[in-house]
Design a protein around this motif. Structure first.
Motif, PDB file in Angstrom:
ATOM      1  N   TYR A 187       7.233  20.544  43.913  1.00 34.57           N
ATOM      2  CA  TYR A 187       6.497  19.440  43.282  1.00 34.57           C
ATOM      3  C   TYR A 187       5.030  19.463  43.686  1.00 34.57           C
ATOM      4  O   TYR A 187       4.705  19.230  44.862  1.00 34.57           O
ATOM      5  CB  TYR A 187       7.052  18.094  43.739  1.00 34.57           C
TER       6      TYR A 187
ATOM      7  N   TYR B 290       2.821  18.825  37.265  1.00 37.63           N
ATOM      8  CA  TYR B 290       4.183  18.309  37.453  1.00 37.63           C
ATOM      9  C   TYR B 290       4.838  18.291  36.078  1.00 37.63           C
ATOM     10  O   TYR B 290       4.800  17.300  35.365  1.00 37.63           O
ATOM     11  CB  TYR B 290       4.073  16.910  38.044  1.00 37.63           C
TER      12      TYR B 290
ATOM     13  N   THR C  75       9.695   6.677  47.455  1.00 39.79           N
ATOM     14  CA  THR C  75       8.445   7.428  47.273  1.00 39.79           C
ATOM     15  C   THR C  75       7.914   7.932  48.612  1.00 39.79           C
ATOM     16  O   THR C  75       7.422   9.059  48.706  1.00 39.79           O
ATOM     17  CB  THR C  75       7.396   6.538  46.573  1.00 39.79           C
TER      18      THR C  75
ATOM     19  N   ARG D 153      18.634  11.623  47.083  1.00 41.80           N
ATOM     20  CA  ARG D 153      19.679  11.464  46.067  1.00 41.80           C
ATOM     21  C   ARG D 153      20.817  12.443  46.274  1.00 41.80           C
ATOM     22  O   ARG D 153      20.697  13.408  47.024  1.00 41.80           O
ATOM     23  CB  ARG D 153      19.106  11.592  44.653  1.00 41.80           C
TER      24      ARG D 153
ATOM     25  N   TYR E 268      18.905   8.039  31.752  1.00 44.12           N
ATOM     26  CA  TYR E 268      17.702   8.325  32.547  1.00 44.12           C
ATOM     27  C   TYR E 268      16.531   8.757  31.668  1.00 44.12           C
ATOM     28  O   TYR E 268      15.377   8.598  32.045  1.00 44.12           O
ATOM     29  CB  TYR E 268      18.015   9.416  33.583  1.00 44.12           C
TER      30      TYR E 268
ATOM     31  N   TRP F 145       7.403  11.861  48.944  1.00 44.91           N
ATOM     32  CA  TRP F 145       6.037  12.410  48.960  1.00 44.91           C
ATOM     33  C   TRP F 145       5.364  12.347  50.323  1.00 44.91           C
ATOM     34  O   TRP F 145       4.242  12.858  50.473  1.00 44.91           O
ATOM     35  CB  TRP F 145       5.168  11.664  47.929  1.00 44.91           C
TER      36      TRP F 145
ATOM     37  N   ARG G  22       6.962   8.292  35.113  1.00 41.68           N
ATOM     38  CA  ARG G  22       8.044   9.137  34.608  1.00 41.68           C
ATOM     39  C   ARG G  22       9.318   8.313  34.382  1.00 41.68           C
ATOM     40  O   ARG G  22      10.152   8.675  33.569  1.00 41.68           O
ATOM     41  CB  ARG G  22       8.360  10.249  35.621  1.00 41.68           C
TER      42      ARG G  22
ATOM     43  N   PHE H  29      13.100  -0.443  44.988  1.00 43.83           N
ATOM     44  CA  PHE H  29      13.455   0.805  44.310  1.00 43.83           C
ATOM     45  C   PHE H  29      12.446   1.938  44.511  1.00 43.83           C
ATOM     46  O   PHE H  29      12.802   3.098  44.409  1.00 43.83           O
ATOM     47  CB  PHE H  29      13.630   0.565  42.797  1.00 43.83           C
ATOM     48  N   PHE H  30      11.206   1.609  44.736  1.00 44.58           N
ATOM     49  CA  PHE H  30      10.178   2.655  44.736  1.00 44.58           C
ATOM     50  C   PHE H  30       9.508   2.918  46.081  1.00 44.58           C
ATOM     51  O   PHE H  30       9.082   4.037  46.327  1.00 44.58           O
ATOM     52  CB  PHE H  30       9.095   2.327  43.694  1.00 44.58           C
TER      53      PHE H  30
ATOM     54  N   ASN I 128      20.759   7.662  43.470  1.00 46.59           N
ATOM     55  CA  ASN I 128      19.497   7.626  44.226  1.00 46.59           C
ATOM     56  C   ASN I 128      19.653   6.718  45.435  1.00 46.59           C
ATOM     57  O   ASN I 128      20.256   5.648  45.334  1.00 46.59           O
ATOM     58  CB  ASN I 128      18.355   7.102  43.345  1.00 46.59           C
TER      59      ASN I 128
ATOM     60  N   LEU J  20      19.513   2.750  37.123  1.00 45.21           N
ATOM     61  CA  LEU J  20      18.124   3.168  37.225  1.00 45.21           C
ATOM     62  C   LEU J  20      17.859   4.115  36.056  1.00 45.21           C
ATOM     63  O   LEU J  20      18.680   4.997  35.843  1.00 45.21           O
ATOM     64  CB  LEU J  20      17.890   3.889  38.551  1.00 45.21           C
TER      65      LEU J  20
END
Ligand code: UDP
Length: 380
Positions: free
Chosen positions: A317, A354, A155, A280, A184, A159, A173, A150-151, A271, A96
């Motif tokens: 964050y 951020y 996420t 992670r 990364y 969040w 990002r 993956f997201f 992760n 990743l």
């Protein structure tokens, strides 16, 4: 000319302002409500002899020559290229950011060139020309399956929101690679870590005849009268007693374990893409100069995101939604802040951004210099 300034917060924003102003002859008082300097970059050597970043791994990367030159004035830095793998299941770890190897593993393919990777992604992605949120951005670039693998769960736990609700900037990002690049931060020219830890860099930044640091001191607006100007990295909504509503933050609870087997894998951070609560885990000893003393025990730290209210109001964050609703609230505070010419809000919490470390340093160098240019340097 009055030349006493107050800096609230001893993280990167405050420390860079303090040092730049001190070098220009200002007398600088720094306060921080915590019992240590270095803000969220604070690190220390733990009971296992392992250097640990108290507020999660801080990996320094920048392409900004000036920032690179500036940080190196305050201690020795060593090269370190961060690598991350996503744990898809018990024994399957894939690179990743997503690269050609990731796609080959997930789809059991044998793509061999950037062109093959590009054409594969084009085949799975969706024709969304102007993505309006993180989900649409990902669907347009990597398609549904990779996004959901993956997201989506990551996420959600990070969040507490779905990808549809998040700003695309948050997932932008993470770069997308068509080749085998597995660093990364592949787009940054300099990737380094402080040899003796971030805290030691901060000690050197703040070690100046014109700077005094007091810890365990909370800011009080009555302090403003005692100084020519205040550079304040406290949460801007808190300063204005949340009169326009709260600016939310995500926070992280850290879970540490001592492992007796020393990991030798090629990546320091894993992760977790599953639906569990953790995002992670980091093997600190795999970062250079982080195994300060080999005790035979190795600290592994896992991260569990949460609302900042569930973690003693520790703000990490700022929450960036697709509709920008919290940014709109921030703008109301910002408009109030400019009415007071004696105070400047700085850093992640002062400006609700951020930001990475190098961005905070860059903004702070420029902000401090602009302020000095407006005032003229104090007499040394
Ligand atoms: N992200 C994700 N899966 C991952 C890594 C990142 O969904 O495996 C998303 C997630 O929304 C995260 C964002 O991308 O908040 C930015 O990730 P980054 O690693 O830059 O976060 P940070 O290091 O600042 O915690």
């Amino acid at each position: 000319m009055s030349k006493r300034v107050l800096v609230v917060g001893a993280g990167f924003a405050g420390a860079v302002y303090a040092r730049t102003l001190a070098d220009a002859g200002y007398v600088v008082q720094v306060i921080d409500q915590r019992d240590h300097i270095a803000g969220n970059a604070y690190d220390f050597v733990d009971e296992n002899g392992v250097r640990r970043h108290k507020y999660g791994p801080h990996l320094f990367h920048t392409s900004n020559e000036r920032v690179f030159d500036w940080v190196r004035k305050f201690g020795e830095w060593v090269p370190y290229e961060h690598r991350v793998r996503a744990r898809l299941r018990e024994e399957l770890f894939v690179p990743l950011p997503i690269n050609i190897e990731t796609v080959n593993s997930v789809f059991n393919k044998d793509l061999q060139s950037e062109e093959a990777m590009q054409s594969f992604l084009k085949g799975v992605s969706e024709p969304i020309s102007a993505p309006s949120n993180a989900a649409e951005f990902l669907y347009a670039n990597i398609g549904l399956e990779l996004t959901n693998l993956f997201f989506r769960p990551y996420t959600k736990k990070m969040w507490s929101m779905d990808l549809e609700q998040m700003s695309a900037d948050v997932v932008k990002r993470i770069p997308l690679r068509f080749d085998a690049e597995d660093r990364y931060f592949p787009n940054d020219k300099y990737q380094i870590l402080p040899r003796d830890g971030y805290t030691s860099i901060f000690e050197n930044i703040l070690n100046h005849v014109n700077i005094n640091v007091d810890l365990r001191v909370r800011f009080d607006s009555s302090m403003e009268d005692e100084y020519d100007h205040v550079f304040n990295s406290m949460p801007i909504d808190e300063y204005f007693e949340c009169q326009f509503g709260e600016l939310p933050y995500r926070s992280i609870k850290f879970h540490h374990s001592s492992q007796s087997a020393r990991a030798h894998q090629a990546w320091a951070t894993t992760n977790y893409t599953d639906h569990g609560p953790l995002t992670r885990g980091t093997h600190w000893h795999l970062l250079p100069h982080h195994l300060v003393k080999d005790t035979g025990k190795y600290t592994y730290t896992e991260e569990e995101p949460c609302d900042y209210r569930e973690n003693s109001m520790e703000r990490y964050y700022p929450v960036k939604t697709a509709d920008g609703r919290f940014d709109s609230i921030y703008q109301l505070y910002k408009a109030r802040a400019v009415e007071n010419t004696k105070i400047t809000f700085i850093g992640r919490c002062g400006t609700y951004q951020y930001l990475d470390m190098h961005q905070v340093i860059n903004q702070s160098l420029m902000g401090a210099e602009a302020w000095i240019a407006g005032r003229g340097p104090a007499e040394i």
